[in-house]
Scaffold this motif. Structure first.
Motif, PDB file in Angstrom:
ATOM      1  N   ALA B 368       0.808  -1.219   0.000  1.00  0.00           N
ATOM      2  CA  ALA B 368       0.000   0.000   0.000  1.00  0.00           C
ATOM      3  C   ALA B 368       0.848   1.279   0.000  1.00  0.00           C
ATOM      4  O   ALA B 368       0.537   2.230  -0.728  1.00  0.00           O
ATOM      5  CB  ALA B 368      -0.971  -0.006   1.179  1.00  0.00           C
ATOM      6  N   PRO B 369       1.941   1.334   0.786  1.00  0.00           N
ATOM      7  CA  PRO B 369       2.737   2.571   0.757  1.00  0.00           C
ATOM      8  C   PRO B 369       3.244   2.901  -0.649  1.00  0.00           C
ATOM      9  O   PRO B 369       3.237   4.063  -1.055  1.00  0.00           O
ATOM     10  CB  PRO B 369       3.901   2.273   1.711  1.00  0.00           C
ATOM     11  CG  PRO B 369       3.341   1.252   2.656  1.00  0.00           C
ATOM     12  CD  PRO B 369       2.423   0.399   1.815  1.00  0.00           C
ATOM     13  N   HIS B 370       3.626   1.873  -1.391  1.00  0.00           N
ATOM     14  CA  HIS B 370       4.045   2.075  -2.777  1.00  0.00           C
ATOM     15  C   HIS B 370       2.861   2.585  -3.611  1.00  0.00           C
ATOM     16  O   HIS B 370       3.004   3.474  -4.458  1.00  0.00           O
ATOM     17  CB  HIS B 370       4.596   0.764  -3.352  1.00  0.00           C
ATOM     18  CG  HIS B 370       4.900   0.809  -4.822  1.00  0.00           C
ATOM     19  ND1 HIS B 370       5.888   1.608  -5.347  1.00  0.00           N
ATOM     20  CD2 HIS B 370       4.298   0.188  -5.879  1.00  0.00           C
ATOM     21  CE1 HIS B 370       5.904   1.458  -6.665  1.00  0.00           C
ATOM     22  NE2 HIS B 370       4.949   0.620  -7.010  1.00  0.00           N
ATOM     23  N   GLY B 371       1.683   2.053  -3.338  1.00  0.00           N
ATOM     24  CA  GLY B 371       0.468   2.488  -4.029  1.00  0.00           C
ATOM     25  C   GLY B 371       0.217   3.973  -3.822  1.00  0.00           C
ATOM     26  O   GLY B 371      -0.102   4.705  -4.765  1.00  0.00           O
ATOM     27  N   TYR B 372       0.367   4.433  -2.579  1.00  0.00           N
ATOM     28  CA  TYR B 372       0.194   5.867  -2.292  1.00  0.00           C
ATOM     29  C   TYR B 372       1.195   6.702  -3.076  1.00  0.00           C
ATOM     30  O   TYR B 372       0.876   7.748  -3.631  1.00  0.00           O
ATOM     31  CB  TYR B 372       0.341   6.142  -0.784  1.00  0.00           C
ATOM     32  CG  TYR B 372      -0.952   5.989  -0.018  1.00  0.00           C
ATOM     33  CD1 TYR B 372      -1.401   4.735   0.365  1.00  0.00           C
ATOM     34  CD2 TYR B 372      -1.734   7.095   0.309  1.00  0.00           C
ATOM     35  CE1 TYR B 372      -2.594   4.586   1.072  1.00  0.00           C
ATOM     36  CE2 TYR B 372      -2.927   6.955   1.014  1.00  0.00           C
ATOM     37  CZ  TYR B 372      -3.346   5.703   1.396  1.00  0.00           C
ATOM     38  OH  TYR B 372      -4.529   5.557   2.084  1.00  0.00           O
ATOM     39  N   GLU B 373       2.419   6.226  -3.079  1.00  0.00           N
ATOM     40  CA  GLU B 373       3.511   6.957  -3.739  1.00  0.00           C
ATOM     41  C   GLU B 373       3.232   7.128  -5.239  1.00  0.00           C
ATOM     42  O   GLU B 373       3.303   8.247  -5.758  1.00  0.00           O
ATOM     43  CB  GLU B 373       4.811   6.166  -3.482  1.00  0.00           C
ATOM     44  CG  GLU B 373       5.970   6.478  -4.382  1.00  0.00           C
ATOM     45  CD  GLU B 373       6.783   7.669  -3.897  1.00  0.00           C
ATOM     46  OE1 GLU B 373       6.531   8.113  -2.758  1.00  0.00           O
ATOM     47  OE2 GLU B 373       7.637   8.149  -4.666  1.00  0.00           O
TER      48      GLU B 373
END
Lengths: 234, 391
Positions: B368-373
């Motif tokens: 998910a953090p990569h998704g936000y980025e």
């Protein structure tokens, strides 16, 4: 909170002659259904007004005389709160729930416990600072079915207090306007000021939050909360 | 369980947190099968939403399977597959009774905060700050759903998660934005922002009878999606002056209705846009209303302005003179999702629309953090990220 609620007894005495009548009328109008707000009510305790109206309005003078004696001995930290909320339920349902004072602690956060003793009298225990508690007996002094309930603490209360709740159906079937007026007269001294702090810290918000919980409970059957939900806080 | 937690601006992490449990009688616990990142999550990610606390679980577009119900729930059972509206609504107050679900009187436990800021409290939202209730969100393996008896909608067999997931927010949000335009036959509708909500606003405007719909953005792949998937005419405002282009495209009249599907972090090209970026960066302004200003100036006289993009606070330099003197009608607000669930599910079942066309990325929750980025920076042509717990 109106700064004028904490008045110098000297000022009060000098004004008592002129403002008694109008204050009685205004209190009477508030309890009787008027839209009046507390603002500017310098004079006269809620207890006095409630007792006066219960007794037909004639003993009001006596009640104010008593309150000015209290003020002389330092019991002058009167805290008055007024709040109104509209609830999407009938006056009958709301009156019935409130009338059983044992229900009050479910939505009044500082109340620990209320026990109904008989038709008019009940015993109240409220949380006080540092894990202690304060107690009093209260009498219902005015009870109009589906319309109004008024109560005052009786002699010997840790915290002298009184209040009423009024249920008025809205004109257009949008529910019931519920108005609550509560007055506390905490005792003097250190204990008193601690209690005054407890009841007096943002009293409008505290009363508003209590009333909102009442609305939530009556409309939805529960009081929404996030206490106990997960988070990533350590 | 695993959950995506906010720890500050541009800092979200998948943490191990306790599993949710039933707290109130009308709660249900959902095991989440799909959950998306919303454009409005980026406002939180970027640090522009007040009253966030480190550790708050984000996410308000989620669906899954009922695994536990509270004692007052009789219309859901273990194993039901449900979608969850992002607004939390009690179903019994004045507002819910009038289909104004996002204005629910009762769901926000922190109503006092909202009252201080807005005068009155709107409904609580999942995973969207303490001002809006502080409820844990659904970018997680499980979520607690309050008032689940009115909030969870069962999904009939035969529809995939991808087809129905966006009933939770962006499809109804785009649809309500179009509905708020009061579209009449022959109307031309302009949509600022061709993100997922903008795409659904375009589709919905056609469903509601618009003659032509014009999409405005600066990101080529978003404009392309608006054109190819939604049949919109397009304007890239970095290439042409959007206001002038709209006038030309509408015979000088201006669009009959303009939708702001951008909200508080608009980008722009003019000096006013730079002014807002500076003011917002130093916290002199809560919102950057670049798109809203253009919408007001572009709308035809007597036209409609429909705001779907999120605004939170106080806006500078709104051309109220234009709005007033052109006699514009404004409609706005968080989506009354509950109202749209069934009608829009029917449109999906009828094959009128397959909302999955906006999905560009499917990631396991862990990523998910990569998704936000990538969503924030619009990397890798990212338009919509769907996360799969346990994926």
């Amino acid at each position: 909170m109106e700064s004028s609620d904490i008045t110098n007894p000297q000022d009060q005495q000098s004004q008592s002659g002129s403002s008694n009548l109008s204050d009685t009328e205004r209190w009477g109008s508030l309890i009787g259904g008027g839209a009046l707000v507390l603002m500017g009510l310098r004079q006269g305790s809620l207890r006095g007004a409630l007792t006066a109206i219960a007794g037909g309005g004639l003993i009001y003078h006596g009640a104010t005389a008593q309150s000015s004696i209290q003020e002389k001995v330092g019991m002058n930290q009167s805290i008055k709160v007024e709040k109104t909320v509209t609830i999407n339920k009938s006056p009958e349902e709301l009156y019935r729930f409130w009338h059983n004072f044992e229900n009050l602690p479910t939505f009044m956060k500082h109340l620990k416990y209320v026990r109904v003793i008989n038709q008019t009298r009940s015993h109240w225990i409220a949380n006080a600072p540092m894990g202690s508690s304060v107690e009093w007996d209260a009498d219902i002094v005015n009870d109009q079915e589906n319309k109004l309930i008024a109560w005052t603490s009786v002699e010997g209360a840790d915290v002298d207090n009184s209040g009423f709740v009024r249920f008025t159906p809205t004109a257009s079937g949008r529910g019931t306007e519920v108005k609550v007026v509560i007055e506390y007269n905490p005792p003097g001294g250190a204990v008193g000021s601690a209690i005054a702090k407890l009841f007096g810290e943002e009293p409008e918000q505290q009363a508003g939050d209590d009333l909102r919980r009442f609305k939530q409970l009556m409309e939805t059957g529960e009081i929404p909360t996030t206490e106990g939900q997960p988070s990533g806080r350590k | 369980m695993k959950a995506l937690c906010w720890h500050g601006a541009n800092d979200v992490r998948v943490d191990t947190v306790p599993d949710p449990k039933i707290i109130n009688p009308r709660d249900a616990i959902i095991k989440i099968t799909s959950t998306a990142i919303c454009g409005s999550d980026l406002h939180i990610y970027d640090g522009y939403i007040p009253t966030m606390q480190s550790g708050d679980i984000l996410g308000h577009e989620f669906m899954g399977e009922v695994v536990e119900v509270g004692s007052a729930i009789n219309n859901l059972k273990i194993g039901d597959r449900v979608v969850i509206p992002f607004t939390i609504s009690c179903g019994s107050c004045f507002f819910c009774n009038r289909d104004l679900w996002s204005l629910c009187d009762n769901s926000n436990p922190n109503a006092w905060m909202a009252e201080k800021m807005y005068g009155h409290s709107p409904a609580a939202l999942f995973g969207y700050s303490h001002l809006f209730g502080g409820y844990a969100g659904g970018q997680a393996e499980y979520a607690r759903v309050p008032f689940a008896d009115v909030g969870a909608m069962k999904i009939p067999d035969g529809l995939t998660d991808d087809q129905v997931l966006f009933l939770t927010d962006i499809f109804p949000t785009g649809y309500m934005a179009a509905e708020n335009c009061d579209i009449e036959p022959g109307d031309i509708v302009a949509v600022w922002g061709c993100g997922p909500v903008g795409q659904f606003a375009i589709k919905s405007a056609y469903m509601l009878g618009a003659e032509r719909v014009i999409g405005i953005d600066r990101i080529p792949e978003r404009l392309q999606m608006a054109k190819e998937k939604c049949n919109a005419e397009i304007i890239n405002y970095e290439e042409v002056d959007a206001g002038e282009a709209l006038k030309e495209m509408t015979g000088g009249r201006g669009p009959d209705a303009c939708i702001d599907a951008v909200g508080m972090e608009a980008h722009g090209t003019g000096p006013d846009s730079f002014y807002d970026q500076v003011k917002q960066a130093v916290r002199l302004e809560t919102d950057r209303p670049t798109a809203l200003r253009q919408v007001i100036v572009a709308a035809r006289k007597g036209g409609h302005v429909s705001i779907a993009g999120v605004y939170g606070g106080f806006l500078d330099k709104i051309p109220m003179g234009a709005a007033f003197n052109k006699g514009l009608t404004f409609k706005m607000g968080q989506t009354h999702v509950h109202k749209y669930l069934r009608p829009l599910l029917e449109r999906i079942q009828n094959g009128e629309i397959d909302p999955s066309f906006v999905i560009t990325h499917r990631l396991p929750l862990q990523e998910a953090p990569h998704g936000y980025e990538i969503f924030k920076k619009k990397k890798d042509s990212c338009i919509k990220v769907v996360l799969k717990p346990g994926g």
